[in-house]
Design an enzyme around this catalytic site. Sequence first.
Site, PDB file in Angstrom:
ATOM      1  N   LYS A 250     -15.578  -2.167   2.415  1.00  0.00           N
ATOM      2  CA  LYS A 250     -14.841  -2.456   1.185  1.00  0.00           C
ATOM      3  C   LYS A 250     -15.838  -3.068   0.209  1.00  0.00           C
ATOM      4  O   LYS A 250     -16.293  -4.203   0.416  1.00  0.00           O
ATOM      5  CB  LYS A 250     -13.741  -3.479   1.463  1.00  0.00           C
ATOM      6  CG  LYS A 250     -12.594  -2.991   2.357  1.00  0.00           C
ATOM      7  CD  LYS A 250     -11.745  -4.172   2.810  1.00  0.00           C
ATOM      8  CE  LYS A 250     -10.414  -3.748   3.402  1.00  0.00           C
ATOM      9  NZ  LYS A 250      -9.731  -4.905   4.068  1.00  0.00           N
TER      10      LYS A 250
ATOM     11  N   GLU B 295       0.820  -1.211   0.000  1.00  0.00           N
ATOM     12  CA  GLU B 295       0.000   0.000   0.000  1.00  0.00           C
ATOM     13  C   GLU B 295       0.855   1.263   0.000  1.00  0.00           C
ATOM     14  O   GLU B 295       0.361   2.352   0.291  1.00  0.00           O
ATOM     15  CB  GLU B 295      -0.956  -0.009   1.201  1.00  0.00           C
ATOM     16  CG  GLU B 295      -1.957  -1.152   1.122  1.00  0.00           C
ATOM     17  CD  GLU B 295      -3.062  -1.061   2.162  1.00  0.00           C
ATOM     18  OE1 GLU B 295      -3.043  -0.133   2.993  1.00  0.00           O
ATOM     19  OE2 GLU B 295      -3.940  -1.926   2.137  1.00  0.00           O
TER      20      GLU B 295
HETATM   21  P1  PGA Z   1      -6.279  -6.217   2.318  1.00  0.00           P
HETATM   22  O1  PGA Z   1      -5.787  -5.252   3.479  1.00  0.00           O
HETATM   23  O2  PGA Z   1      -6.805  -5.404   1.217  1.00  0.00           O
HETATM   24  O3  PGA Z   1      -5.051  -7.004   1.976  1.00  0.00           O
HETATM   25  O4  PGA Z   1      -7.341  -7.092   2.957  1.00  0.00           O
HETATM   26  C1  PGA Z   1      -6.448  -4.075   3.838  1.00  0.00           C
HETATM   27  C2  PGA Z   1      -6.910  -4.116   5.270  1.00  0.00           C
HETATM   28  O5  PGA Z   1      -6.717  -5.120   5.978  1.00  0.00           O
HETATM   29  O6  PGA Z   1      -7.519  -3.143   5.728  1.00  0.00           O
HETATM   30 ZN    ZN Z   2      -7.887  -4.264   7.769  1.00  0.00          ZN
END
Ligand code: PGA
Ligand code: ZN
Length: 428
Positions: free
Chosen positions: A339, A208
Amino acid sequence: MSDTTIKRISAWEALDSRGKPTVGCAVFLGGGAQGEATVPSGASTGRHEARELRDGGTRYSGNGVRTAVANATGALAAAVHGLDAIDQSAVDRALRDADGSADLGRLGANAVLAVSVATALAAADARGLPLYQAVAAADAAPLLPLPMVNIISGGAHAGRAIDVQDFLAVPLGAHTFAEAIEWCSRVRAGTAEVLADRGVPTALVADEGGLATTLPTNRSALDLLLDGISRAGLKPGDDVGIAIDIAATQFHTDGRYRLAAEDRELSATELVDELEQWCADYPIVSLEDALAEDDWAGWRHATERLGSRQLLGDDLFVTNASRLDRGLAEQIANAVLVKPNQIGTLHDARTVVDKAQGARYATVLSARSGETEDSWLADLAVGWRTGQIKVGSTTRSERTAKWNRLLRIEGELGERAEYAGAGAFAVR
Ligand code: PGA
Ligand code: ZN
């Protein structure tokens, strides 16, 4: 208005920011409007998430998405053909029905979300509106979110150099989104400077865009971030608070929490004790996934002990209304990470935002560790008034695409721009 019914869908295999295949999709409406979206993908995924469809075999080590792409232009396109793109919930219901499975694993949640988001963008195009306006409730004004920005990375995004996955800056004292991002960018630069002073290379970044460095303990990462905030000329706690994503599911086995970097193994209660101590010693304002995804008892205990901070459920709730219902009924956590690809459609993600806000839980819209150059997530945060957003670092273009979109929206709104700021926390 011109014809807003769905006429044609095209889809293709694209690459995400980790170089892994993902689904890209374009939706074309009868009157000529169109929308295009490419979907993200997680690495520290929860067990209860919607399921991506991957091809298996040898191409891209089995991660190809040609079957998902074929499903987007085949069964999913057939299911939504002729539907009005402006009626997102009807389109998303048709997509879910076409798949027929609870986790969308039959046709692929990656294919379903690509069609869902591209439809929303096509509908906005037909109405001549930016996406953030098109997705807003009738009388809802746009709201620029408080960002939480990844500065130091561990866990699954950084070769497990440290156990805690994200150490993030939260610009509590900033008055506008633009000021908030400038402060976070300074914290990132300040933290890199502190590392450089120690002779540690800073060129390597995690998935990220956070600094990926080997540190002896999780606490030493908190110390480093504190130094970085001060080096940026900002006041820890007043100007900038700290958020952590513990992503505890990742190091939970057989009912125990194993901090590999520190060679310690803790019970849920001991982990909460440890986190409570961190909160006493550092200006931590938000803790995400403090306990594992199915450790409801541990979460209950954590909420009792740490609930004066923002307690954010990611793998716990997985943007799933039923899991959130259980959390609300048992008064577990006080904030929800949202998400869209965890649940598979925009309508279902929106339902979770509304439900959480109705119960006075805070909402944080979130990107994934595997992202794309798309910026629709920024529009969703503004239009849905989530109040907070998390998209990784202030470096790497798949991250800055979202920040830059928010900067542009704030600029365009001018005097009318409302910024959530620290008021977006459920608790502080
Ligand atoms: P991921 O991580 O997209 O790999 O799940 C993001 C998070 O855990 O917030
Ligand atoms: Zn997370």
